[in-house]
Design an enzyme around this catalytic site. Structure first.
Site, mmCIF file in Angstrom:
data_model
loop_
_atom_site.group_PDB
_atom_site.id
_atom_site.type_symbol
_atom_site.label_atom_id
_atom_site.label_comp_id
_atom_site.label_asym_id
_atom_site.label_seq_id
_atom_site.Cartn_x
_atom_site.Cartn_y
_atom_site.Cartn_z
ATOM 1 N N GLU A 97 5.564 1.478 -2.855
ATOM 2 C CA GLU A 97 5.580 2.937 -2.885
ATOM 3 C C GLU A 97 4.707 3.531 -1.781
ATOM 4 O O GLU A 97 3.696 2.952 -1.396
ATOM 5 C CB GLU A 97 5.095 3.429 -4.253
ATOM 6 C CG GLU A 97 6.067 3.031 -5.350
ATOM 7 C CD GLU A 97 5.624 3.459 -6.751
ATOM 8 O OE1 GLU A 97 6.402 4.158 -7.401
ATOM 9 O OE2 GLU A 97 4.516 3.116 -7.171
ATOM 10 N N CYS A 110 -0.071 8.106 2.148
ATOM 11 C CA CYS A 110 -0.750 6.980 1.501
ATOM 12 C C CYS A 110 0.204 5.782 1.592
ATOM 13 O O CYS A 110 1.323 5.825 1.090
ATOM 14 C CB CYS A 110 -1.039 7.369 0.048
ATOM 15 S SG CYS A 110 -1.858 6.075 -0.873
ATOM 16 N N CYS A 117 -0.769 -6.777 -5.818
ATOM 17 C CA CYS A 117 -2.123 -7.027 -5.309
ATOM 18 C C CYS A 117 -2.724 -8.167 -6.115
ATOM 19 O O CYS A 117 -2.559 -8.224 -7.331
ATOM 20 C CB CYS A 117 -2.986 -5.780 -5.439
ATOM 21 S SG CYS A 117 -4.638 -6.012 -4.715
ATOM 22 N N CYS A 121 -8.009 -5.632 -10.167
ATOM 23 C CA CYS A 121 -8.997 -4.664 -10.676
ATOM 24 C C CYS A 121 -8.503 -4.093 -12.008
ATOM 25 O O CYS A 121 -7.322 -3.770 -12.157
ATOM 26 C CB CYS A 121 -9.224 -3.546 -9.665
ATOM 27 S SG CYS A 121 -9.835 -4.168 -8.090
ATOM 28 N N CYS A 124 -6.550 -0.571 -12.275
ATOM 29 C CA CYS A 124 -5.514 -0.285 -11.278
ATOM 30 C C CYS A 124 -4.167 -0.840 -11.724
ATOM 31 O O CYS A 124 -4.041 -2.024 -12.038
ATOM 32 C CB CYS A 124 -5.926 -0.901 -9.942
ATOM 33 S SG CYS A 124 -4.649 -0.766 -8.675
ATOM 34 N N CYS A 350 -3.687 8.111 -7.382
ATOM 35 C CA CYS A 350 -4.392 6.860 -7.066
ATOM 36 C C CYS A 350 -4.287 5.888 -8.224
ATOM 37 O O CYS A 350 -4.561 6.240 -9.361
ATOM 38 C CB CYS A 350 -5.882 7.094 -6.861
ATOM 39 S SG CYS A 350 -6.265 8.187 -5.547
HETATM 40 N N1 SAH Z 1 -6.926 -2.080 -2.445
HETATM 41 C C1 SAH Z 1 -7.620 -1.050 -1.796
HETATM 42 C C2 SAH Z 1 -6.754 0.145 -1.503
HETATM 43 C C3 SAH Z 1 -5.762 0.560 -2.546
HETATM 44 S S1 SAH Z 1 -6.401 1.273 -4.006
HETATM 45 C C4 SAH Z 1 -8.855 -0.657 -2.583
HETATM 46 O O1 SAH Z 1 -8.982 -1.078 -3.724
HETATM 47 O O2 SAH Z 1 -9.670 0.057 -2.032
HETATM 48 C C5 SAH Z 1 -6.924 2.873 -3.446
HETATM 49 C C6 SAH Z 1 -7.995 3.509 -4.304
HETATM 50 O O3 SAH Z 1 -7.490 3.875 -5.580
HETATM 51 C C7 SAH Z 1 -9.161 2.591 -4.556
HETATM 52 O O4 SAH Z 1 -10.390 3.228 -4.378
HETATM 53 C C8 SAH Z 1 -8.958 2.244 -5.998
HETATM 54 O O5 SAH Z 1 -10.157 1.842 -6.584
HETATM 55 C C9 SAH Z 1 -8.420 3.525 -6.565
HETATM 56 N N2 SAH Z 1 -7.767 3.341 -7.861
HETATM 57 C C10 SAH Z 1 -7.110 2.255 -8.296
HETATM 58 N N3 SAH Z 1 -6.640 2.468 -9.543
HETATM 59 C C11 SAH Z 1 -7.021 3.713 -9.897
HETATM 60 C C12 SAH Z 1 -6.785 4.523 -11.053
HETATM 61 N N4 SAH Z 1 -6.070 4.074 -12.067
HETATM 62 N N5 SAH Z 1 -7.298 5.765 -11.064
HETATM 63 C C13 SAH Z 1 -7.990 6.235 -10.022
HETATM 64 N N6 SAH Z 1 -8.220 5.529 -8.888
HETATM 65 C C14 SAH Z 1 -7.730 4.286 -8.826
HETATM 66 FE FE1 SF4 Z 2 -5.794 -4.163 -5.503
HETATM 67 FE FE2 SF4 Z 2 -5.760 -2.026 -7.068
HETATM 68 FE FE3 SF4 Z 2 -8.000 -3.451 -6.799
HETATM 69 FE FE4 SF4 Z 2 -7.123 -1.955 -4.747
HETATM 70 S S1 SF4 Z 2 -7.826 -1.198 -6.744
HETATM 71 S S2 SF4 Z 2 -7.863 -4.085 -4.680
HETATM 72 S S3 SF4 Z 2 -4.899 -2.164 -5.033
HETATM 73 S S4 SF4 Z 2 -6.079 -4.170 -7.721
#
Ligand code: SAH
Ligand code: SF4
Length: 388
Positions: A97, A110, A117, A121, A124, A350
Site C-alpha cells: 500500500e 507514504c 515486515c 513490532c 503494527c 500509520c
Molecule cells: N518500519 C519503519 C517504517 C514503517 S512504520 C519504522 O518502523 O520506522 C512507520 C511508523 O508508523 C513507525 O514510526 C511506526 O512505529 C509507526 N506505527 C506502526 N504501527 C502503528 C500504529 N498502529 N499506530 C501508530 N503508529 C504506528
Molecule cells: Fe516493521 Fe511495523 Fe515495526 Fe516498522 S513498525 S519495523 S513496519 S513491524
C-alpha cells in the site's frame, strides 16, 4: 548491467547512473540516458514511441530490450480528509500500500519498501502480517511514479504534486537497503523528481549499521521509531531492540547528525494507553535524550496516537494523557508535536497498512504467541510509580 537475450528490463529499476550504463551498452551517450530518464520520471511516459526527441533508432533498440511498467492498482480508497490509499499487486499473492496525504503547503507520499515486515513490532499491523519479500527498486519508485502522474492527470496540474516522500509504509526500509538507495537517488535527482534531501525521510526501527551507511551514502532526513524509554519495554514492543539496544541506537542517531540534511533526528513514539505513556516514562525519555546529546535539541519528538487494529490488543492513549506526556517533553526543551491522524476511515493511518502478504517468516505466528502473554506482564517491565 547485462541484458539477457529474449528478456526485457524494467527501466523503473534504474537510477540515472544505471540507465547511463544501460544506454552505453546500447552504444548511446549519457545525454540520451538523461533524456530517457526525464521522459519516464518527469513526464510519466511509458511508451517509447511517445518520446519524440529520442532518435527513432534508439526507440527501436529500447523496444527490444526494455519496458516501463508499474504495478497494477488493485484498489483506491479516498478518505473524507482527502487522503488517498492505493493497494498495488506485487505478484504471488502479495500486495502493498501507498498513501497520499494532501496538506495546505505540501503533498506527502507514504511509500512501502517491503511486502510485509519481519520486525514484528507489537503495535503494527504490517508487523503482525509477517514478511514476504523485499520490494525491487522499480516497485519502490513505481509507487511515486504512479501516484505523481496519476494525481497530476486527475488534478489537471502540470507542476509537481508530491513534494515530500516518507518511507513509512509497509516494511523496514533499511532492511531493503540495496533496493532503497537507487530509489532514493531517483527521488533526489534533478532529472527525476528533484526533491530536496530534507523532504525525503527514511523511517527506521533501528538497524544501526545501515543508519551509519545511509548517512555516508545518501543522507536524507531520518526518523527513528523509539516507542520506549528503556530497553526492557522496547525489547517487548520493538523486538529488534534485543539485537540493537538503546546503547547502540542512540549513539547511531547522534552520529547520523554529521551527515543529516536537517540538524535534528525525528523520534517517533507511538502512544499506547498504559504501556508507554506515563509521566515517569516521559521523564525517563528526557534523561535518555540528555544522556546522549550535549543538549536535548538533537532530536524532535513526534508523538503518534496509536491507530488500533483488532489483533493488537492495545489501546490508544487518551488525549489528555498525550498532552500531559507532550508537555513534560516540551518543558524539558524538546520540540514535540502530536501527529494528526489522517486517513483512518480508510485504514490508511500509520501502522494500519496491511496489504496482503504471504508470511514466509512465521512472524505472525510468533506475535500471536507473544500476544498471548498477558498485557500485565508488559506492564511489569514498566518502572514502578507509572500509572497503569
Ligand atoms: N518500519 C519503519 C517504517 C514503517 S512504520 C519504522 O518502523 O520506522 C512507520 C511508523 O508508523 C513507525 O514510526 C511506526 O512505529 C509507526 N506505527 C506502526 N504501527 C502503528 C500504529 N498502529 N499506530 C501508530 N503508529 C504506528
Ligand atoms: Fe516493521 Fe511495523 Fe515495526 Fe516498522 S513498525 S519495523 S513496519 S513491524
Amino acid at each position: 548491467m547485462t541484458l539477457v537475450p529474449g528478456s526485457t528490463v524494467n527501466l523503473l529499476d534504474f537510477d540515472l547512473d544505471g540507465l547511463t550504463a544501460l544506454c552505453e551498452s546500447l552504444g548511446e551517450k549519457r545525454f540520451r540516458a538523461i533524456q530517457l530518464f526525464r521522459w519516464i520520471h518527469q513526464r510519466g511516459c511509458s511508451n517509447f514511441d511517445d518520446m519524440s526527441d529520442l532518435a527513432k533508432s534508439l526507440r527501436a533498440k529500447l523496444q527490444g530490450v526494455a519496458h516501463v511498467t508499474s504495478m497494477e492498482v488493485m484498489s483506491q480508497h479516498i478518505s473524507a480528509d482527502g487522503t488517498i490509499k492505493w493497494l498495488f499487486d506485487v505478484g504471488a499473492g502479495n500486495a502493498i500500500e501507498s498513501v497520499f496525504i494532501p496538506e495546505d503547503d505540501r503533498g506527502t507520499l507514504c511509500i512501502s519498501t517491503q511486502a510485509g515486515c519481519a520486525m514484528g513490532c507489537r503495535f503494527c499491523s504490517t508487523g503482525h502480517q509477517g514478511f514476504s519479500r523485499n520490494l525491487t527498486t522499480g516497485e519502490i519508485i513505481g509507487q511515486l511514479w504512479f501516484a505523481e502522474h496519476f494525481l497530476r492527470k486527475h488534478l489537471g496540474r502540470d507542476e509537481r504534486v508530491i513534494s515530500n516522500t516518507v518511507m513509512m509504509g509497509m516494511g523496514e526500509p533499511l532492511q531493503n537497503y540495496s533496493a532503497l538507495i537507487p530509489a532514493l537517488r531517483m527521488m533526489l535527482d534533478d532529472h527525476g523528481y528533484g526533491l530536496s534531501r530534507r523532504r525525503v525521510t527514511v523511517s527506521t526501527s533501528g538497524l544501526v549499521n545501515k543508519m551509519d551507511l545511509l548517512g555516508l551514502e545518501c543522507p536524507v532526513a531520518l526518523a527513528v521509531s523509539l516507542h520506549a524509554p528503556n530497553n526492557a519495554l522496547r525489547d517487548n514492543l520493538v523486538p529488534l531492540n534485543i539485537k540493537h539496544p538503546l546503547e547502540e541506537l542512540m549513539p547511531a542517531c547522534v552520529n547520523y547528525l554529521k551527515h543529516a540534511p536537517r540538524d535534528f533526528i525525528t523520534i517517533e513514539y507511538c502512544m499506547l494507553d498504559a504501556v508507554n505513556d506515563g509521566d515517569d516514562q516521559a521523564r525517563e525519555l528526557v534523561q535518555l535524550i540528555k544522556h546522549y546529546g550535549r543538549s536535548v535539541t538533537w532530536c524532535k519528538f513526534n508523538l503518534i496516537p496509536f491507530n488500533p487494529f483488532p489483533a493488537s490488543g492495545l489501546r490508544r492513549s487518551k488525549p489528555d494523557r498525550i498532552l500531559a506526556f507532550s508537555k513534560i517533553l516540551s518543558d524539558a526543551g524538546i520540540t514535540t508535536t502530536i501527529r494528526k491522524t489522517r486517513g483512518d476511515d480508510i485504514d490508511a493511518a500509520c501502522g494500519q497498512l496491511a496489504g496482503d502478504v504471504v508470511d514466509r517468516t512465521r512472524v505472525a505466528v510468533r506475535i500471536a504467541r507473544q500476544r498471548s502473554i498477558d498485557i500485565q506482564s508488559i506492564s511489569a517491565t514498566i518502572p514502578p510509580n507509572t500509572k497503569i
